[in-house]
Design a protein around this motif. Structure first.
Motif, short mmCIF file in Angstrom:
data_model
loop_
_atom_site.label_atom_id
_atom_site.label_comp_id
_atom_site.label_asym_id
_atom_site.label_seq_id
_atom_site.Cartn_x
_atom_site.Cartn_y
_atom_site.Cartn_z
N ILE A 129 0.90 -1.22 -0.30
CA ILE A 129 0.17 -0.33 -0.10
C ILE A 129 0.52 1.49 -0.10
N PHE A 130 1.91 1.22 1.26
CA PHE A 130 2.41 2.92 0.63
C PHE A 130 3.62 2.67 0.22
N GLU A 131 4.04 1.52 -0.89
CA GLU A 131 4.89 1.83 -1.83
C GLU A 131 4.24 1.89 -3.24
N GLN A 132 3.39 1.76 -3.10
CA GLN A 132 2.20 1.59 -4.68
C GLN A 132 2.29 3.54 -4.23
N SER A 133 1.50 3.91 -3.13
CA SER A 133 0.98 4.87 -2.69
C SER A 133 1.78 5.91 -3.19
N SER A 134 3.13 5.65 -2.30
CA SER A 134 4.48 6.91 -2.58
C SER A 134 5.24 7.12 -4.14
N GLU A 135 4.49 6.78 -5.11
CA GLU A 135 4.73 6.44 -6.05
C GLU A 135 5.44 8.04 -6.90
N GLY A 136 5.80 8.57 -7.79
CA GLY A 136 6.28 10.24 -8.09
C GLY A 136 5.14 10.57 -6.92
N ILE A 137 6.40 10.81 -5.93
CA ILE A 137 5.87 11.42 -4.62
C ILE A 137 7.17 11.64 -3.75
N ASP A 138 7.84 12.56 -3.36
CA ASP A 138 8.78 13.58 -2.76
C ASP A 138 8.41 13.57 -0.80
N SER A 179 9.94 13.14 1.12
CA SER A 179 10.74 14.52 2.22
C SER A 179 10.16 16.00 2.29
N SER A 180 9.31 16.04 1.71
CA SER A 180 8.56 17.69 1.30
C SER A 180 7.70 17.33 1.76
N MET A 181 6.78 18.65 2.86
CA MET A 181 5.24 19.16 3.78
C MET A 181 4.70 17.87 2.25
N ASP A 182 4.67 18.85 1.38
CA ASP A 182 3.80 18.52 0.04
C ASP A 182 3.96 16.73 0.05
N GLY A 183 5.04 16.36 -0.46
CA GLY A 183 5.09 14.89 -0.16
C GLY A 183 3.70 14.46 0.46
N ARG A 184 4.41 14.76 1.33
CA ARG A 184 3.64 13.63 2.58
C ARG A 184 1.95 14.07 2.89
N ALA A 185 1.48 14.68 2.88
CA ALA A 185 0.53 15.51 2.52
C ALA A 185 -0.86 13.98 1.34
N LYS A 186 0.11 14.29 0.16
CA LYS A 186 -0.30 13.77 -0.62
C LYS A 186 0.08 12.08 -0.36
N LEU A 187 0.74 11.84 0.21
CA LEU A 187 0.80 10.59 0.85
C LEU A 187 -0.30 9.81 1.98
N ALA A 188 -0.56 11.34 2.88
CA ALA A 188 -2.00 10.59 3.74
C ALA A 188 -3.51 10.44 3.00
N THR A 196 4.19 10.42 7.82
CA THR A 196 3.87 11.19 6.99
C THR A 196 4.09 12.70 8.20
N GLY A 197 3.75 11.64 9.93
CA GLY A 197 4.43 12.54 10.67
C GLY A 197 3.35 13.82 11.28
N LEU A 198 1.95 13.05 10.42
CA LEU A 198 0.62 13.59 11.25
C LEU A 198 -0.31 13.44 12.14
N ASN A 199 -0.64 14.47 12.81
CA ASN A 199 -1.53 12.83 14.18
C ASN A 199 -2.34 12.06 13.78
N ARG A 200 -2.86 11.40 14.32
CA ARG A 200 -4.55 10.89 14.23
C ARG A 200 -5.25 11.95 14.01
N THR A 201 -5.51 12.27 14.78
CA THR A 201 -6.52 13.58 14.45
C THR A 201 -6.77 13.83 13.00
#
Length: 605
Positions: free
Chosen positions: A371-380, A382-391, A418-423
């Motif tokens: 799930i995490f591998e295929q969802s990470s395709e094309g995403i950086d 290391s950036s905040m925007d990339g982690r948000a897209k992953l979420a 992602t560094g996001l909290n559960r809420t």
């Protein structure tokens, strides 16, 4: 298809059975206190967590959650259909299984289906015989390095190259053309009115159902002609989205199936079988459907999807993942195996051997990693925007998972990556467009801070609804354990609207009529009335109450009833207050003003 088994007979049979005797004959039990224990036969474990309660006549595994009565145990342990399990237990009890009278339409359908089964079986015999007499298909199997023994095990055959070899053979056995067309064995050209064999000059693979009956065929050409594979069409006895090729043969070879691997072709299944790898099955010319996945999980706790490593294989894996997610309950596991370029299971096992192939399967990618591998395709990342897209991509997939420990661990893993909290992750799940489009605009930077007050009311509402449904399921479990306690439930009790409320209302209606029933008898009634899926849900609700002693069930039911009644009264008052608020104060009657003041006072209290 014989007539239905009467519900009253199922209830009587369940009441006569001793579940300890049924299970102990297959899984040795050891008495521990009031219950009997063993290592669970449905998952691998070293310490016993499989409990059998002789008083309630049901079993429960604290490790994987498996539960049910004697009929359910036999169905799961010996992989039987419901009717087969009932007949086996009835035979052991020395009683005959009665059948309800069938309607004329049912009798006609039964006769038609029997004719189709007979015709397909005769066709399989014909193809098998033809293989012995024709050198070309035998040479083909030799080139594919398939032994005569494995060909016999899977019933492989050969469809002659002439247009009407099978037609002539089956006609000589008394079958009419219309019946053979309905069985998918003949094709009719509507323009010329000509009828001819569907399968010609092909190696034939009989497709069997769970009882071993031939229900369809797959045929492969001997050269590079197209189409390479040809399958039977949908018929009254064959639905390709619900069957897995090789499953019957797998059940014949393995007493306990710990894993099933879904491969793409019949030849892969047969070739793996020759190397003593008997847990491979194949879909029938279609992607893995939800019916396929449910069928596979019915027989094994682990499912491995085997795909080519190219782009097409990755797309097929992504589709399989989405169909699988709703069925990955605690105690089940899913893996994805991507083969090297140019390899298929057939070629790989011949090149590496059985032992090495099994190691490859054992190291297949776990579902969570995929799930995490295929969802990470094309995403950086290391950036905040990339982690948000992953979420935004992963959260909707996690939402499809059934509630449970694995679901929670996946949410925790998403938060960690992602560094996001559960809420905040929960808030993402509440966004309607997320379910339709995994990749959306990035989250606000403040989403990486502790939860804000503005999102709490909506989340609280969702969480409360979930908790309320859990309470209703617990009430179902308590009442199922002690049906006589229905006497303490008010007829006009206001139950909240949840996904489980209709089941509770139905249960109350059933036990009011027969409060003397035991939990096992109730299970039999529920099984006959609603089927195996709903009966299992009833057992799951009972399992939620395992820590509650029998002596406190009535008290706890009373507490739940009082709680829901209080909530209903508060909701009614709140609705009335909202109506009165819409009336201007100068237009209220004296009676409305007094009611308004009283409601405001009560609301503040």
């Amino acid at each position: 298809m014989a007539g239905l088994i009467p519900r009253t007979f199922i209830e009587d049979l369940v009441s006569r059975l001793d579940i300890v005797e049924v299970i102990d004959a297959r899984v040795p039990l050891k008495k521990t206190g009031a219950n009997f224990m063993a290592c669970c036969p449905f998952h691998n474990e070293k310490s016993p967590s499989f409990s059998v309660n002789p008083n309630k006549q049901f079993y429960y595994c604290f490790g994987c959650g498996a539960s049910g009565d004697a009929i359910k145990f036999l169905m799961e342990y010996e992989r039987l259909e419901f009717t087969e399990a009932v007949e086996q237990l009835a035979n052991k009890a020395g009683i005959e299984v009665p059948r309800e009278e069938r309607t004329p339409q049912q009798k006609k359908q039964e006769k038609t289906r029997k004719t189709l089964y007979d015709a397909l079986t005769e066709a399989a015999r014909f193809f098998f015989t033809q293989l012995r007499h024709e050198a070309a298909p035998r040479n083909y199997l030799v080139r594919r390095e398939l032994s005569p023994q494995i060909a016999r095990d899977f019933g492989l055959g050969y469809a002659p190259g002439s247009w009407d070899a099978l037609l002539k053979h089956l006609s000589s056995k008394g079958y009419r053309d219309e019946q053979l067309i309905e069985a998918g064995l003949l094709i009719e050209n509507e323009e010329s009115n000509r009828r001819y064999d569907r399968f010609r000059n092909r190696v034939m693979f009989p497709i069997r159902d769970g009882r071993g009956r031939v229900i369809a065929f797959g045929g492969r050409v001997l050269d590079d002609s197209k189409p390479k594979y040809l399958n039977s069409p949908e018929t009254p006895v064959f639905h390709k989205g619900r069957e897995l090729y090789g499953l019957f043969e797998c059940k014949q070879k393995l007493k306990q199936i710990d894993r099933l691997m879904l491969v793409e072709g019949y030849m892969d299944v047969v070739a793996l079988g020759q190397f003593d790898i008997h847990f491979a099955v194949a879909t029938l010319g279609t992607a893995a459907t939800e019916d396929h996945i449910q069928l596979a999980f019915k027989h094994a706790p682990e499912l491995v999807f085997c795909f080519d490593g190219d782009a097409a294989g990755r797309r097929a894996a992504a589709r399989a993942l989405q169909n699988t997610l709703p069925y990955v309950e605690d105690g089940r596991s899913v893996r994805f195996l991507f083969l090297p370029d140019g390899e298929d299971p057939d070629s790989l096992v011949r090149r590496t051997g059985t032992e090495q192939f099994l190691k490859v399967v054992a190291h297949a990618m776990p579902l969570e990693e995929y799930i995490f591998e295929q969802s990470s395709e094309g995403i950086d990342l290391s950036s905040m925007d990339g982690r948000a897209k992953l979420a935004k991509r992963v959260a909707p997939q996690i939402a499809k998972l059934p509630p449970g420990i694995f679901h929670e661990l996946m949410n925790d893993e998403l938060a960690k990556r992602t560094g996001l909290n559960r809420t905040t992750i929960d808030r993402i799940l509440l966004t309607p467009e997320v379910a339709m489009e995994p990749v959306v605009q990035s989250a606000d930077p403040q989403d990486y801070e502790p939860s804000s007050e503005r999102i709490r009311p909506k989340l609280a509402s969702i969480q409360t609804h979930s908790r309320t449904n859990d309470m209703i399921r617990r009430v179902i479990g308590l009442l199922s354990r002690q049906p006589a306690a229905v006497a303490n439930i008010e007829v006009e009790c206001s139950w909240p609207d949840t996904p489980s409320t209709l089941s509770l209302i139905d249960l109350i209606e059933v036990v009011r009529k027969r409060p003397e029933m035991s939990a096992s008898q109730l299970y039999g009634v529920w099984l006959a009335k609603h089927g195996a899926v709903q009966a299992q849900e009833l057992m799951d609700c009972i399992a939620l109450t395992q820590t509650t002693s029998d002596s406190t069930i009535s008290t706890e039911l009373g507490e739940y009833q009082a709680y829901f009644a209080k909530k209903a009264r508060a909701q009614t008052k709140s609705q009335r207050l909202n109506i009165l608020k819409r009336i201007p104060l100068n237009e209220m009657t004296d009676e409305q003003r007094n009611e308004y003041r009283q409601l405001i006072r009560t609301h503040r209290e």
